[in-house]
Design a protein around this motif. Structure first.
Motif, PDB file in Angstrom:
ATOM      1  N   THR A  25      54.135 -48.936  43.091  1.00 59.63           N
ATOM      2  CA  THR A  25      54.921 -48.009  42.281  1.00 59.63           C
ATOM      3  C   THR A  25      56.418 -48.164  42.535  1.00 59.63           C
ATOM      4  N   VAL A  26      56.820 -49.337  42.999  1.00 60.34           N
ATOM      5  CA  VAL A  26      58.240 -49.562  43.271  1.00 60.34           C
ATOM      6  C   VAL A  26      58.992 -49.604  41.941  1.00 60.34           C
ATOM      7  N   PRO A  27      60.036 -48.789  41.790  1.00 59.56           N
ATOM      8  CA  PRO A  27      60.801 -48.793  40.545  1.00 59.56           C
ATOM      9  C   PRO A  27      61.429 -50.162  40.254  1.00 59.56           C
ATOM     10  N   GLN A  28      61.524 -50.490  38.981  1.00 52.96           N
ATOM     11  CA  GLN A  28      62.062 -51.789  38.573  1.00 52.96           C
ATOM     12  C   GLN A  28      63.504 -51.986  39.052  1.00 52.96           C
ATOM     13  N   ASP A  29      64.291 -50.923  39.105  1.00 56.31           N
ATOM     14  CA  ASP A  29      65.675 -51.041  39.602  1.00 56.31           C
ATOM     15  C   ASP A  29      65.701 -51.572  41.034  1.00 56.31           C
ATOM     16  N   MET A  36      68.573 -59.500  43.416  1.00 59.94           N
ATOM     17  CA  MET A  36      70.015 -59.770  43.402  1.00 59.94           C
ATOM     18  C   MET A  36      70.534 -60.047  44.814  1.00 59.94           C
ATOM     19  N   ILE A  37      70.054 -59.290  45.795  1.00 55.71           N
ATOM     20  CA  ILE A  37      70.474 -59.517  47.184  1.00 55.71           C
ATOM     21  C   ILE A  37      69.987 -60.876  47.674  1.00 55.71           C
ATOM     22  N   TYR A  67      68.430 -43.779  44.455  1.00 57.84           N
ATOM     23  CA  TYR A  67      67.246 -43.746  45.326  1.00 57.84           C
ATOM     24  C   TYR A  67      67.575 -43.428  46.766  1.00 57.84           C
ATOM     25  N   ARG A  68      68.845 -43.238  47.067  1.00 61.36           N
ATOM     26  CA  ARG A  68      69.244 -42.953  48.446  1.00 61.36           C
ATOM     27  C   ARG A  68      68.984 -41.494  48.771  1.00 61.36           C
ATOM     28  N   ASN A  69      68.430 -41.259  49.943  1.00 59.54           N
ATOM     29  CA  ASN A  69      68.184 -39.905  50.437  1.00 59.54           C
ATOM     30  C   ASN A  69      68.983 -39.710  51.718  1.00 59.54           C
TER      31      ASN A  69
END
Length: 72
Positions: A25-29, A36-37, A67-69
């Protein structure tokens, strides 16, 4: 004599269904940012470089920001 301890830890995205199968379920972003990295590091793979590898391309930072918490 020592007692043993077993620790199980799961982190990140994914879920286990009733059959014990992990679904992705990893988001495409996030997948795109990872690619990219990897491409950036591949292009900058010289043993010695003036580029600071701690910094990532701006597009990656922008893609991962939602997505940062932060724990305070």
């Amino acid at each position: 004599m020592y007692d043993s301890i077993k620790i199980e830890f799961m982190s990140g995205y994914g879920s286990i269904d009733g059959m014990g199968v992990v679904t992705n379920t990893v988001p495409q972003d996030i997948k795109t940012a990872m690619n990219m990295i990897a491409a950036h590091w591949y292009q900058q793979r010289e043993a010695a470089s003036e580029i600071d590898f701690k910094n990532v391309p701006f597009g990656v930072t922008a893609m991962l920001e939602p997505y940062r918490n932060f724990i305070r």
